[in-house]
Design a protein around this motif. Structure first.
Motif, PDB file in Angstrom:
ATOM      1  N   LYS A  34       0.833  -1.216   0.000  1.00 26.10           N
ATOM      2  CA  LYS A  34       0.000   0.000   0.000  1.00 26.10           C
ATOM      3  C   LYS A  34       0.860   1.255   0.000  1.00 26.10           C
ATOM      4  CE  LYS A  34      -3.569   2.430   2.581  1.00 26.10           C
ATOM      5  NZ  LYS A  34      -4.413   2.455   3.806  1.00 26.10           N
ATOM      6  N   HIS A  35       1.918   1.258   0.825  1.00 30.78           N
ATOM      7  CA  HIS A  35       2.753   2.450   0.923  1.00 30.78           C
ATOM      8  C   HIS A  35       3.494   2.712  -0.388  1.00 30.78           C
ATOM      9  CE1 HIS A  35       4.664   5.598   3.249  1.00 30.78           C
ATOM     10  NE2 HIS A  35       5.824   5.250   2.744  1.00 30.78           N
ATOM     11  N   ILE A  36       3.986   1.676  -1.028  1.00 30.02           N
ATOM     12  CA  ILE A  36       4.693   1.857  -2.302  1.00 30.02           C
ATOM     13  C   ILE A  36       3.738   2.387  -3.370  1.00 30.02           C
ATOM     14  CG2 ILE A  36       5.872   0.637  -4.169  1.00 30.02           C
ATOM     15  CD1 ILE A  36       7.083  -1.213  -2.052  1.00 30.02           C
ATOM     16  N   MET A  37       2.512   1.895  -3.397  1.00 33.80           N
ATOM     17  CA  MET A  37       1.536   2.373  -4.374  1.00 33.80           C
ATOM     18  C   MET A  37       1.192   3.842  -4.129  1.00 33.80           C
ATOM     19  SD  MET A  37       1.148   0.043  -6.534  1.00 33.80           S
ATOM     20  CE  MET A  37      -0.193   0.830  -7.437  1.00 33.80           C
ATOM     21  N   GLU A  38       1.132   4.257  -2.866  1.00 34.89           N
ATOM     22  CA  GLU A  38       0.865   5.664  -2.556  1.00 34.89           C
ATOM     23  C   GLU A  38       2.013   6.550  -3.023  1.00 34.89           C
ATOM     24  OE1 GLU A  38       0.185   5.593   1.617  1.00 34.89           O
ATOM     25  OE2 GLU A  38      -1.941   5.056   1.433  1.00 34.89           O
ATOM     26  N   ILE A  39       3.272   6.055  -2.900  1.00 40.74           N
ATOM     27  CA  ILE A  39       4.420   6.813  -3.398  1.00 40.74           C
ATOM     28  C   ILE A  39       4.298   7.023  -4.904  1.00 40.74           C
ATOM     29  CG2 ILE A  39       6.921   6.687  -3.791  1.00 40.74           C
ATOM     30  CD1 ILE A  39       7.196   5.347  -1.086  1.00 40.74           C
ATOM     31  N   HIS A  40       3.700   6.059  -5.622  1.00 40.71           N
ATOM     32  CA  HIS A  40       3.532   6.151  -7.069  1.00 40.71           C
ATOM     33  C   HIS A  40       2.205   6.822  -7.453  1.00 40.71           C
ATOM     34  CE1 HIS A  40       6.816   3.249  -6.978  1.00 40.71           C
ATOM     35  NE2 HIS A  40       7.005   3.486  -8.263  1.00 40.71           N
ATOM     36  N   SER A  41       1.555   7.480  -6.478  1.00 38.49           N
ATOM     37  CA  SER A  41       0.260   8.135  -6.717  1.00 38.49           C
ATOM     38  C   SER A  41      -0.769   7.141  -7.234  1.00 38.49           C
ATOM     39  CB  SER A  41       0.413   9.305  -7.703  1.00 38.49           C
ATOM     40  OG  SER A  41       1.311  10.267  -7.203  1.00 38.49           O
ATOM     41  N   GLY A  42      -0.629   5.902  -6.791  1.00 38.88           N
ATOM     42  CA  GLY A  42      -1.564   4.861  -7.193  1.00 38.88           C
ATOM     43  C   GLY A  42      -2.346   4.334  -6.011  1.00 38.88           C
ATOM     44  N   SER A  43      -2.974   3.163  -6.195  1.00 41.70           N
ATOM     45  CA  SER A  43      -3.777   2.581  -5.121  1.00 41.70           C
ATOM     46  C   SER A  43      -3.796   1.064  -5.256  1.00 41.70           C
ATOM     47  CB  SER A  43      -5.207   3.131  -5.164  1.00 41.70           C
ATOM     48  OG  SER A  43      -5.852   2.760  -6.368  1.00 41.70           O
ATOM     49  N   VAL A  44      -4.225   0.408  -4.199  1.00 46.62           N
ATOM     50  CA  VAL A  44      -4.369  -1.044  -4.194  1.00 46.62           C
ATOM     51  C   VAL A  44      -5.693  -1.387  -3.523  1.00 46.62           C
ATOM     52  CG1 VAL A  44      -3.067  -1.234  -2.041  1.00 46.62           C
ATOM     53  CG2 VAL A  44      -3.323  -3.250  -3.503  1.00 46.62           C
ATOM     54  N   ALA A  45      -6.394  -2.365  -4.098  1.00 47.36           N
ATOM     55  CA  ALA A  45      -7.669  -2.828  -3.543  1.00 47.36           C
ATOM     56  C   ALA A  45      -7.700  -4.350  -3.591  1.00 47.36           C
ATOM     57  CB  ALA A  45      -8.833  -2.227  -4.326  1.00 47.36           C
ATOM     58  N   VAL A  46      -8.691  -4.941  -2.928  1.00 45.61           N
ATOM     59  CA  VAL A  46      -8.758  -6.404  -2.851  1.00 45.61           C
ATOM     60  C   VAL A  46     -10.191  -6.865  -3.059  1.00 45.61           C
ATOM     61  CG1 VAL A  46      -9.079  -6.387  -0.348  1.00 45.61           C
ATOM     62  CG2 VAL A  46      -8.131  -8.421  -1.454  1.00 45.61           C
ATOM     63  N   LYS A  47     -10.317  -7.987  -3.758  1.00 43.49           N
ATOM     64  CA  LYS A  47     -11.593  -8.697  -3.895  1.00 43.49           C
ATOM     65  C   LYS A  47     -11.322 -10.151  -3.566  1.00 43.49           C
ATOM     66  CE  LYS A  47     -13.656  -5.761  -7.479  1.00 43.49           C
ATOM     67  NZ  LYS A  47     -14.207  -5.758  -8.861  1.00 43.49           N
ATOM     68  N   SER A  48     -12.152 -10.720  -2.681  1.00 47.28           N
ATOM     69  CA  SER A  48     -11.876 -12.100  -2.282  1.00 47.28           C
ATOM     70  C   SER A  48     -13.131 -12.754  -1.717  1.00 47.28           C
ATOM     71  CB  SER A  48     -10.765 -12.116  -1.224  1.00 47.28           C
ATOM     72  OG  SER A  48     -10.453 -13.440  -0.852  1.00 47.28           O
ATOM     73  N   GLU A  49     -13.180 -14.062  -1.892  1.00 46.19           N
ATOM     74  CA  GLU A  49     -14.215 -14.902  -1.299  1.00 46.19           C
ATOM     75  C   GLU A  49     -13.521 -16.078  -0.633  1.00 46.19           C
ATOM     76  OE1 GLU A  49     -17.387 -14.508  -1.002  1.00 46.19           O
ATOM     77  OE2 GLU A  49     -17.631 -12.706  -2.250  1.00 46.19           O
ATOM     78  N   PRO A  50     -13.834 -16.399   0.613  1.00 47.74           N
ATOM     79  CA  PRO A  50     -13.203 -17.537   1.281  1.00 47.74           C
ATOM     80  C   PRO A  50     -13.353 -18.815   0.456  1.00 47.74           C
ATOM     81  CG  PRO A  50     -14.480 -16.237   2.842  1.00 47.74           C
ATOM     82  CD  PRO A  50     -14.799 -15.693   1.494  1.00 47.74           C
ATOM     83  N   GLY A  51     -12.228 -19.484   0.238  1.00 44.78           N
ATOM     84  CA  GLY A  51     -12.221 -20.740  -0.515  1.00 44.78           C
ATOM     85  C   GLY A  51     -12.179 -20.571  -2.010  1.00 44.78           C
ATOM     86  N   GLU A  52     -12.284 -19.344  -2.517  1.00 43.71           N
ATOM     87  CA  GLU A  52     -12.330 -19.129  -3.957  1.00 43.71           C
ATOM     88  C   GLU A  52     -11.182 -18.264  -4.471  1.00 43.71           C
ATOM     89  OE1 GLU A  52     -16.098 -17.674  -5.175  1.00 43.71           O
ATOM     90  OE2 GLU A  52     -17.225 -19.283  -4.178  1.00 43.71           O
TER      91      GLU A  52
END
Length: 566
Positions: free
Chosen positions: A535-553
């Motif tokens: 997350k911190h590296i992406m902020e340095i690059h003026s970017g962002s990180v997000a997540v999508k997840s389902e348990p077991g999938e």
């Protein structure tokens, strides 16, 4: 103008009388004061020569003067041995009194202290006795003001007689002198031409008129400067990040800036309102009341609606006013949360380091005591120690890496780099960790060139791939990286077939040391810092990180990069 001239002429005669009276009274008073001190000194010498002093003898002498003579007997150390007026035991040390210190050094000392409450002056004479103790005698004498007050009836009659003559002369001279002056002032106030009036009047009025014109221009310029300074101060107040408010000590608001209204959620104008009504916070009211009643400042922290404010109450000092209350409100939400995070970070580091250290210490102690002489068992324990040491080393390396990136964030070197080449490099560095697992990487989409730090972005993908490998469900897994370029940004998604992340845990996985399932991670060693680093590296690059997840999938991490500016 006429009244001023009249008062000036009338006062001139009266001033002569007053000055003469004051000078004569002062000379008479100085002569009387010298005689008074001489008599007092003589009385002190007579008492000192009567022989051995005792409190009873000194009390008898004081009473023989109807207690008009105050006698004080003081030791060489400054302790009061006897006083004819006050209790000696309750009196403080007299060593610092001027007349006492003089007597100790020179054998004699004197001082005069004025009492404005009784219109009298206390005269002190101190004499050092043969045994080095100090005898001090004092009397109260009239001040020069008291002397003048006593002579007031006679002076009043004299003034009345003199004022009659001055009054008649002043009226005659005023009538002769004021006419041309009044004509000049009328011309000046009506903005008319004063030259004809000056030509007809006497020459002595010209400097006065010039001076009045000059002062008029100066006052107008000063008003303009004050208005400009007021506007400048208002601009400064409005540019401040802090909320600022100035109020009278009775709580009435004088001025404020807009930031203060925002901090207090005030909708209407506050001029003339009471400070007590601005907030229903208990500490606010306590500090306002303390400032109003005791004229004391203060400060406190206000925590409200996930915001944190530092509020300062300061009493200003001004020669023209009794004082005013300055209130400064600073929004410290960011610094407060950073402090909380630092505290949490320190606690987490201590906890995370303690776990492998405990493992190493425990197994090392077992080996040291020879409890496992069998080589295979000793080798097994050594393996546990080695694993714990590697985990601790990984944790320390990650902490140092995160700290270094935070410190050098503004000095990162960016260059045009193929994002696909960075991904391949990161994947190759994890070849050792993939051993024993059939995990493949597939990349789809474009291969844009972006302005980034190859080393830091490589660290992003190393952490994402490492998590995908670490949390894979079985030996055969696929990791898919898709690159999609849009108008102003590029999206890179990393999808794995791992165990997934529960919905209620996804919002916190980018926090330092947070682990979605601590019990599960005990089997898969990790520092809990990898995603925070991402997350911190992406902020340095003026970017962002997000997540999508389902348990077991499985889980998909979505990285958003800003495209190069054209």
């Amino acid at each position: 103008m006429r009244q001023k001239f009249f008062r000036a002429l009338f006062g001139l005669g009266m001033l002569s009388l007053v000055v003469s009276t004051v000078i004569l009274s002062y000379l008479f008073y100085n002569n009387w004061k010298h005689d008074f001190r001489t008599v007092l000194y003589t009385e002190g010498r007579i008492i000192a020569s009567t022989g051995t002093l005792t409190p009873d003898r000194l009390q008898a002498i004081a009473q023989s003067t109807n207690n008009t003579l105050r006698i004080t007997w003081i030791s060489y150390e400054g302790k009061v041995l006897f006083d004819s007026v006050h209790d000696a035991d309750s009196m403080d040390n007299h060593l610092q009194r001027p007349e006492i210190s003089q007597a100790i050094l020179h054998g004699e000392g004197s001082d005069i202290r004025d009492s404005s409450t009784i219109h009298a002056i206390s005269y002190y004479e101190a004499i050092r006795l043969p045994d080095n103790s100090i005898l001090r005698v004092s009397r109260n004498g009239s001040t020069v003001y008291k002397v003048i007050l006593d002579a007031a009836p006679g002076l009043f009659l004299l003034f009345a007689a003199m004022s009659g003559g001055c009054y008649l002369l002043a009226r005659r001279w005023t009538a002769d002198a004021i006419y041309p002056i009044e004509e000049i002032v009328k011309a000046w106030t009506s903005h008319g031409d004063t030259k004809p009036v000056i030509d007809e009047a006497y020459n002595e009025i010209t400097p006065l008129l010039s001076r009045l014109s000059f002062q008029k221009n100066e006052l107008e310029a000063m008003i303009l400067r004050l208005q400009a300074e007021k506007n400048t101060l208002r601009s400064i107040m409005e540019e401040m990040d802090e909320g600022l408010l100035l109020a009278e000590l009775d709580g009435t608001i004088i001025t404020y800036n807009e930031h203060l209204k925002e901090f207090l959620n005030a909708k209407s104008e506050l001029h003339g309102e009471s400070l007590l009504l601005l907030s229903d916070d208990v500490e606010w009211r306590k500090n306002v009341i303390n400032a109003m009643r005791k004229h004391q400042g203060g400060e406190y922290l206000l925590h409200k609606d996930n915001q944190h404010f530092h509020i300062i109450f300061h009493i200003t000092e001004d020669d023209r006013y009794k004082g005013r209350l300055l209130v400064i409100i600073s929004d410290i939400t960011q610094s407060y949360l950073e402090q909380q995070r630092r505290h949490e970070f320190t606690s987490n580091v201590s906890h995370e380091l303690k776990t492998p250290l405990t493992t190493i210490s425990g197994y090392a102690e077992i080996l040291a005591k020879g409890m496992y002489p069998n080589k295979e068992e000793a080798t097994l324990l050594g393996g546990h120690i080695h694993t714990a040491a590697l985990h601790m080393q990984e944790l320390i390396d990650t902490i140092l890496k995160l700290s270094r990136i935070e410190d050098e964030g503004s000095e990162v070197l960016f260059k045009q780099t193929s994002i696909r080449s960075v991904i391949n490099s990161a994947w190759q560095q994890l070849a050792t960790k993939r051993q024993g697992k059939n995990i493949t990487l597939a990349m789809t989409g474009e291969s844009p060139s972006l302005l980034l730090s190859p080393k830091l972005i490589e660290e992003v993908f190393i952490n994402l791939f490492d998590n995908a490998i670490k949390f894979s469900k079985n030996l055969d897994n696929h990791i898919i990286v898709n690159i999609c370029t849009k108008e102003s940004f590029t999206v890179v998604s990393v999808t794995d077939e791992g165990i997934g992340i529960p919905k209620d845990k996804q919002a916190r996985i980018f926090e330092r040391f947070y682990q979605a399932d601590p019990s599960r991670n005990s089997k898969r060693e990790g520092s809990g810092l990898g995603l925070a680093l991402v997350k911190h590296i992406m902020e340095i690059h003026s970017g962002s990180v997000a997540v999508k997840s389902e348990p077991g999938e499985g889980t998909t991490f979505i990285l958003r990069f800003k495209n190069n500016d054209n």
